[in-house]
Design a protein around this motif. Structure first.
Motif, PDB file in Angstrom:
ATOM      1  N   GLY A   1      -4.547  15.430  -4.173  1.00 47.92           N
ATOM      2  CA  GLY A   1      -5.850  14.964  -3.783  1.00 47.92           C
ATOM      3  C   GLY A   1      -6.992  15.071  -4.784  1.00 47.92           C
ATOM      4  O   GLY A   1      -7.750  14.259  -4.771  1.00 47.92           O
ATOM      5  N   GLU A   2      -6.583  16.211  -5.716  1.00 48.03           N
ATOM      6  CA  GLU A   2      -7.544  16.014  -6.933  1.00 48.03           C
ATOM      7  C   GLU A   2      -7.571  14.986  -7.882  1.00 48.03           C
ATOM      8  O   GLU A   2      -8.430  14.446  -8.567  1.00 48.03           O
ATOM      9  CB  GLU A   2      -7.595  17.386  -7.544  1.00 48.03           C
ATOM     10  CG  GLU A   2      -8.110  18.682  -6.798  1.00 48.03           C
ATOM     11  CD  GLU A   2      -8.083  19.882  -7.179  1.00 48.03           C
ATOM     12  OE1 GLU A   2      -7.103  20.074  -8.325  1.00 48.03           O
ATOM     13  OE2 GLU A   2      -8.267  20.884  -6.823  1.00 48.03           O
TER      14      GLU A   2
ATOM     15  N   GLU B   1     -11.684   9.835   7.508  1.00 49.92           N
ATOM     16  CA  GLU B   1     -10.572   8.697   7.820  1.00 49.92           C
ATOM     17  C   GLU B   1      -9.210   8.931   7.381  1.00 49.92           C
ATOM     18  O   GLU B   1      -8.400   8.113   7.745  1.00 49.92           O
ATOM     19  CB  GLU B   1     -11.415   7.654   6.828  1.00 49.92           C
ATOM     20  CG  GLU B   1     -11.281   8.165   5.485  1.00 49.92           C
ATOM     21  CD  GLU B   1     -11.783   7.254   4.414  1.00 49.92           C
ATOM     22  OE1 GLU B   1     -11.332   6.074   4.424  1.00 49.92           O
ATOM     23  OE2 GLU B   1     -12.703   7.794   3.512  1.00 49.92           O
TER      24      GLU B   1
ATOM     25  N   GLY C   1      -8.122  11.476  -5.133  1.00 53.87           N
ATOM     26  CA  GLY C   1      -9.219  11.780  -4.027  1.00 53.87           C
ATOM     27  C   GLY C   1      -9.000  11.373  -2.724  1.00 53.87           C
ATOM     28  O   GLY C   1      -9.992  11.169  -1.892  1.00 53.87           O
ATOM     29  N   PHE C   2      -7.641  11.236  -2.311  1.00 51.67           N
ATOM     30  CA  PHE C   2      -7.652  11.325  -0.680  1.00 51.67           C
ATOM     31  C   PHE C   2      -6.043  11.830  -0.825  1.00 51.67           C
ATOM     32  O   PHE C   2      -5.245  12.290  -1.634  1.00 51.67           O
ATOM     33  CB  PHE C   2      -7.391   9.756  -0.176  1.00 51.67           C
ATOM     34  CG  PHE C   2      -6.477   8.860  -1.401  1.00 51.67           C
ATOM     35  CD1 PHE C   2      -5.175   8.608  -1.342  1.00 51.67           C
ATOM     36  CD2 PHE C   2      -7.305   8.122  -2.159  1.00 51.67           C
ATOM     37  CE1 PHE C   2      -4.672   7.797  -2.044  1.00 51.67           C
ATOM     38  CE2 PHE C   2      -6.941   7.428  -3.013  1.00 51.67           C
ATOM     39  CZ  PHE C   2      -5.217   7.096  -2.928  1.00 51.67           C
ATOM     40  N   PRO C   3      -5.741  12.382   0.478  1.00 49.44           N
ATOM     41  CA  PRO C   3      -4.325  13.031   0.606  1.00 49.44           C
ATOM     42  C   PRO C   3      -3.150  12.037   0.409  1.00 49.44           C
ATOM     43  O   PRO C   3      -3.386  10.865   0.893  1.00 49.44           O
ATOM     44  CB  PRO C   3      -4.528  13.536   2.163  1.00 49.44           C
ATOM     45  CG  PRO C   3      -5.756  12.825   2.846  1.00 49.44           C
ATOM     46  CD  PRO C   3      -6.591  12.083   1.692  1.00 49.44           C
TER      47      PRO C   3
ATOM     48  N   VAL D   1      -0.862  18.794  -1.742  1.00 46.41           N
ATOM     49  CA  VAL D   1      -2.044  18.101  -1.339  1.00 46.41           C
ATOM     50  C   VAL D   1      -3.163  18.286  -2.348  1.00 46.41           C
ATOM     51  O   VAL D   1      -3.856  17.193  -2.637  1.00 46.41           O
ATOM     52  CB  VAL D   1      -2.597  18.681   0.101  1.00 46.41           C
ATOM     53  CG1 VAL D   1      -3.635  17.995   0.496  1.00 46.41           C
ATOM     54  CG2 VAL D   1      -1.539  18.001   1.125  1.00 46.41           C
ATOM     55  N   LYS D   2      -3.086  19.452  -2.707  1.00 50.86           N
ATOM     56  CA  LYS D   2      -4.245  19.854  -3.730  1.00 50.86           C
ATOM     57  C   LYS D   2      -3.960  19.005  -4.973  1.00 50.86           C
ATOM     58  O   LYS D   2      -5.121  18.175  -5.687  1.00 50.86           O
ATOM     59  CB  LYS D   2      -4.114  21.452  -4.227  1.00 50.86           C
ATOM     60  CG  LYS D   2      -5.236  21.746  -5.043  1.00 50.86           C
ATOM     61  CD  LYS D   2      -5.141  23.425  -4.966  1.00 50.86           C
ATOM     62  CE  LYS D   2      -6.133  23.978  -6.197  1.00 50.86           C
ATOM     63  NZ  LYS D   2      -5.657  23.696  -7.561  1.00 50.86           N
TER      64      LYS D   2
ATOM     65  N   LYS E   1      -3.742   4.147  10.245  1.00 54.88           N
ATOM     66  CA  LYS E   1      -5.113   3.571   9.547  1.00 54.88           C
ATOM     67  C   LYS E   1      -5.279   2.114   9.923  1.00 54.88           C
ATOM     68  O   LYS E   1      -6.374   1.426  10.351  1.00 54.88           O
ATOM     69  CB  LYS E   1      -5.178   3.768   8.152  1.00 54.88           C
ATOM     70  CG  LYS E   1      -6.478   3.474   7.634  1.00 54.88           C
ATOM     71  CD  LYS E   1      -6.465   3.917   5.924  1.00 54.88           C
ATOM     72  CE  LYS E   1      -7.800   3.241   5.275  1.00 54.88           C
ATOM     73  NZ  LYS E   1      -7.312   3.450   3.868  1.00 54.88           N
TER      74      LYS E   1
ATOM     75  N   LEU F   1      -0.597   5.800   7.139  1.00 55.62           N
ATOM     76  CA  LEU F   1      -0.948   4.285   6.555  1.00 55.62           C
ATOM     77  C   LEU F   1      -1.065   3.324   7.764  1.00 55.62           C
ATOM     78  O   LEU F   1      -1.852   2.703   7.931  1.00 55.62           O
ATOM     79  CB  LEU F   1      -0.299   3.830   5.595  1.00 55.62           C
ATOM     80  CG  LEU F   1      -0.621   4.649   4.144  1.00 55.62           C
ATOM     81  CD1 LEU F   1       0.452   4.131   3.110  1.00 55.62           C
ATOM     82  CD2 LEU F   1      -2.009   4.788   3.702  1.00 55.62           C
TER      83      LEU F   1
ATOM     84  N   TRP G   1      -0.036  15.671   5.720  1.00 54.55           N
ATOM     85  CA  TRP G   1      -0.759  16.575   4.621  1.00 54.55           C
ATOM     86  C   TRP G   1      -1.229  17.829   5.339  1.00 54.55           C
ATOM     87  O   TRP G   1      -2.093  18.483   4.729  1.00 54.55           O
ATOM     88  CB  TRP G   1      -1.812  15.473   4.018  1.00 54.55           C
ATOM     89  CG  TRP G   1      -2.779  15.247   5.054  1.00 54.55           C
ATOM     90  CD1 TRP G   1      -2.835  14.000   5.670  1.00 54.55           C
ATOM     91  CD2 TRP G   1      -4.052  15.642   5.558  1.00 54.55           C
ATOM     92  NE1 TRP G   1      -3.971  13.461   6.604  1.00 54.55           N
ATOM     93  CE2 TRP G   1      -4.878  14.731   6.299  1.00 54.55           C
ATOM     94  CE3 TRP G   1      -4.809  16.693   5.097  1.00 54.55           C
ATOM     95  CZ2 TRP G   1      -6.024  15.114   6.976  1.00 54.55           C
ATOM     96  CZ3 TRP G   1      -6.090  17.194   5.408  1.00 54.55           C
ATOM     97  CH2 TRP G   1      -6.564  16.108   6.670  1.00 54.55           C
TER      98      TRP G   1
ATOM     99  N   ASP H   1       0.751  -1.088   0.061  1.00 52.52           N
ATOM    100  CA  ASP H   1      -0.050  -0.105   0.202  1.00 52.52           C
ATOM    101  C   ASP H   1       0.825   1.013   0.061  1.00 52.52           C
ATOM    102  O   ASP H   1       0.600   2.051  -0.657  1.00 52.52           O
ATOM    103  CB  ASP H   1      -0.963  -0.112   1.156  1.00 52.52           C
ATOM    104  CG  ASP H   1      -2.170  -0.762   0.754  1.00 52.52           C
ATOM    105  OD1 ASP H   1      -2.370  -1.574  -0.088  1.00 52.52           O
ATOM    106  OD2 ASP H   1      -2.965  -0.930   1.941  1.00 52.52           O
TER     107      ASP H   1
END
Lengths: 452, 343
Positions: free
Chosen positions: A338-339, A416, A342-344, A334-335, A306, A303, A323, A63
């Motif tokens: 993330g864009e 999350e 879909g996650f940092p 991060v932008k 999590k 990670l 982040w 991961d």
């Protein structure tokens, strides 16, 4: 009949001498070729340059490897002029223009380290020899980093280390062709110890569980030295095999040892399992020596947090980057990330993205992909705008020096991803050490190797 | 003394997992004569049944909360589990909290089904092939299952906590007259031990006291004769494969809160479970259980600091060392029967 002295044998002799004379500079000192586009291994000849991303795509850190790969793909996109440019706009050096590196479009190949030294070396070797990679980067383990760094030094390409935290990577195993942006065990300890003292006091006794390999040993040595310097005592240090999954037999004797702090020098799956065991045994609800029992995890990642779930709440550790930092570089990264995904990004993704940018920038400034030119450009290079504040690649050991984050598992996460909160940004001066510090002693940086 | 009791308790829960996996392995070997290297994968699938049910119960719908922002600064999406919306926040969160015990009911039919498909679809074609072929094909199957799980669930461990009421640990120290905290043991691990004991008793009871079990035992002893009596023994053995898969699966479900499930957890248990089967005696069900607990306890004791200081690294090899000694003294294992795997 000709009177000429030009014989076939003479021609061969002359050719051999001329060839020898031409090859001599390469054989004796490759660095004199640093300003050219030839005379070094895998010199790009066409309109593209190939980078080798060697990350764990299978095995326990897959991961983390996947996140590293995402960051590399983003970096390549930005270098080639795609996307919003990410941290290129905040980077203090302005030589990158979004037209590849030195005008050559950036392409990449990937390899799977499997978090095994031999597999990582084999994939790096294949990328260098078959795919013509001019630089190797990535990885999520110090054992792998040390092995691949050694290979790159022998082969004559640059190695930009990914996530590796052992002191040895830029200590006794440092190499001229290798560079580490990530922080190390000593820095974690130097940043964390004062925070621990402030929260838990000076009269504490620590019990260490330590992963039995290069990273675990140096991390434990560092945190023990740093906490003992502040008055803590050490009850015991137990080495746990890397393959351990059930830590109950290691955790069970802790409470009865007289210790009131458990330090888990574990990373990845080891940390998730050892922390889960410690929490199951109810250590955090116990009192020892009249004090609340505490757990510390010197090296944190989102990670990992999590994976450990609720167990990380309130537990202190350190991290290279997070982040939620609000500097312009971090926000831009991060932008972008993330864009696109879909996650940092994780800290592994951050360090890999930055390493790619730093390599590209060094090549542009040096005007060559020659490893010796890159080494020259990176040694002592000071920069800002890449997420960690002012940073320097120290010339003597190729370690980046910058601020270190002390973090804590968040008590009330809002999402999350919101698992860690930054408790303190420890200034660079507090985590800096001398080149000849005993924990980093031994080994020689050596000379850069251009490989041809 | 307190240290010995502590490691004894530790060994019991480790031994419980070994015993449950080895029991299933022995059932398959004893009935079908197959050496099933995919059995560890069945244990792992059981743990992922718990993960899956937890995810199903946590399925949520999203609402936009304009007062909060996400990591990109956009209005935050708030997730509310459907069960909380259907049954109210209190009951809904309790249902999610109890997802691991509930997964027992979820896992039984799934694991029996997987076992049935595995046996009919693949393993039955290898009955008459050498053991080496069976090992290769089942080992290959285990790797395929692992990779499929990794594809869907990722490589990192997934936290699957036990219900809140089982959090914390029981203080045996105070009960036995030692210092407080000298012998503490997590509640869930105690639950695991009793659960394993219950499953083992149920399997033995089933084989001992039901007609179906009696036929299976007769088939294990002499398959041909039972067949000649007009009983479809193959069908019963297929069902036993399903039951063995369910036993491994249940061991995995209940183990999920002890170690967060990951795709590789089956392999970690597989090799040791085979050693357990061999030490217990190939084909012997009581032998598998006895050896499971024995080796679990020995492994636990060998990881004590006091012992590791004298013999560093002993915890890594103790099981194999004891296996060698037992096999030298009793070549058929602790409770092995004559004639099993001796042709």
């Amino acid at each position: 009949m000709s009177n000429s002295n030009f014989t076939r044998r003479g021609l061969l002799k002359t050719s051999a001498m001329a060839g020898g004379a031409l090859a001599a500079p390469t054989l004796f000192d490759g660095s004199v070729w640093a300003d050219g586009h030839s005379g070094y291994l895998n010199a790009p000849t066409g309109s593209t340059v190939t980078l080798g991303f060697n990350v764990p795509q299978s095995g326990p850190y897959a991961d983390e490897g996947a996140d590293e790969l995402r960051a590399y793909e983003l970096a390549v996109e930005h270098l080639n002029g795609g996307g919003d440019g990410g941290m290129m706009s905040t980077f203090s050096s302005k030589v990158l223009q979004g037209n590849g590196i030195l005008g050559k479009k950036v392409e990449f190949v990937t390899g799977d380290t499997q978090t095994k030294s031999d597999a990582a070396r084999a994939s790096a070797k294949s990328m260098i020899e078959k795919d013509g990679a001019v630089m190797i980067t990535g990885g999520s383990s110090s054992g792998v980093a040390v092995a691949v760094q050694g290979l790159c030094q022998e082969a004559g390409v640059i190695f930009m280390a990914g996530l590796t935290h052992s002191n040895d990577t830029t200590g006794k195993d440092k190499k001229a062709n290798g560079f580490r942006h990530f922080f190390n065990g000593y820095m974690s300890a130097a940043a964390l110890a004062p925070v621990l003292q402030a929260r838990y006091g000076s009269d504490r006794t620590a019990y260490h569980l330590t992963a039995d390999y290069t990273w675990g040993w140096t991390q434990q040595e560092s945190i023990q030295a740093a906490t003992e310097a502040l008055g803590w005592k050490t009850a015991n240090n137990v080495l746990t095999p890397l393959a351990t999954t059930d830590f109950s037999s290691y955790v069970a004797p802790v409470l009865n040892s007289g210790a009131d702090v458990l330090v888990l020098n574990h990373y990845g799956g080891n940390m998730v399992n050892s922390l889960t065991s410690a929490v199951q045994f109810g250590l955090r609800e116990k009192q020892v020596n009249g004090k609340d029992f505490e757990i510390v995890v010197p090296l944190y990642s989102r990670l990992m947090a999590k994976g450990a779930g609720e167990n990380v709440k309130g537990i202190f550790g350190s991290t290279n980057w997070h982040w939620s930092l609000t500097d312009e570089g971090s926000k831009a990264f991060v932008k972008s990330f993330g864009e696109k995904y879909g996650f940092p990004p994780s800290q592994a993704a951050h360090t890999c993205y930055v390493q790619t940018m730093l390599y590209a920038d060094a090549a542009e400034r040096a005007g060559t992909f020659n490893p010796c030119g890159i080494v020259e450009a990176l040694e002592g290079f000071k920069f800002d705008g890449l997420g960690n504040g002012p940073t320097e690649y120290r010339a003597e050991d190729h370690q980046c020096f910058k601020d270190v984050l002390v973090v804590k598992g968040k008590d009330n996460p809002t999402s999350e991803f919101d698992l860690l909160e930054i408790v303190e940004i420890t200034p660079r001066a507090q985590v800096e050490y001398a080149v000849d510090h005993p924990m980093f002693a031994g080994g020689e940086l050596g000379k850069c190797n251009p490989g041809a | 003394m307190d240290v010995i009791i502590l490691q004894l308790l530790n060994g019991l829960d480790k031994g419980s997992a070994y015993a449950l996996i080895a029991l299933g392995l022995t059932l398959i070997f004893g009935t079908l004569g197959v050496v099933n290297f995919a059995h560890g994968a069945l244990f792992m699938l059981g743990a992922f049944c718990a993960v899956t049910l937890q995810r199903i119960l946590s399925l949520s719908f999203e609402t936009i909360d304009p007062t909060k922002t996400d990591f990109l600064g956009n209005p935050a999406k708030i997730k509310t589990p459907y069960v909380e919306s259907w049954f109210g926040p209190e009951l809904g969160s309790s249902i999610i909290d109890w997802s691991v015990p509930l997964a027992i009911l979820f896992a039984i039919p799934i694991m029996i089904g997987i076992g049935y498909i595995m046996e009919r679809g693949l393993i039955k074609h290898f009955y008459k092939r050498p053991h080496a072929d069976q090992i290769l094909v089942t080992f290959g199957l285990a790797i395929v299952i692992q990779e499929v799980i990794k594809q869907f669930y990722g490589a990192n461990p997934i936290p699957t906590p036990a219900p809140d009421m089982f959090k914390g640990s029981f203080d045996f120290g105070t009960l036995l007259g030692f210092d407080p905290n000298a012998v503490i043991y997590p509640y869930w691990r105690l639950v695991y031990f009793f659960f394993a004991a219950l499953i083992i008793a149920a399997v033995f009871g089933f084989l001992q006291f039901t007609t179906f079990g009696m036929v299976v035992r007769a088939g294990m002893a002499d398959r041909e004769t039972v067949g000649l009596l007009g009983i479809n023994i193959d069908r019963r053995f297929t069902i036993m494969f399903g039951i063995a898969a369910a036993v491994a699966g249940l061991a995995g479900v209940m183990y999920a809160p002890i170690n967060s499930p990951n795709y590789h957890m089956g392999m970690d248990f597989l090799v040791l479970s085979f050693v357990v089967v061999v030490v217990g005696g190939m084909g012997s069900l009581p032998g598998a259980v006895l050896a499971g607990f024995l080796l679990g306890i020995l492994e636990s004791f060998s990881s004590m600091n006091q012992i590791k200081q004298i013999l560093p690294g002993i915890d890594q090899i103790i099981i194999y060392l004891v296996a060698i000694i037992i096999l030298l003294v009793r070549p058929r294992g602790l409770m092995g029967r004559k004639g099993v795997m001796e042709d």
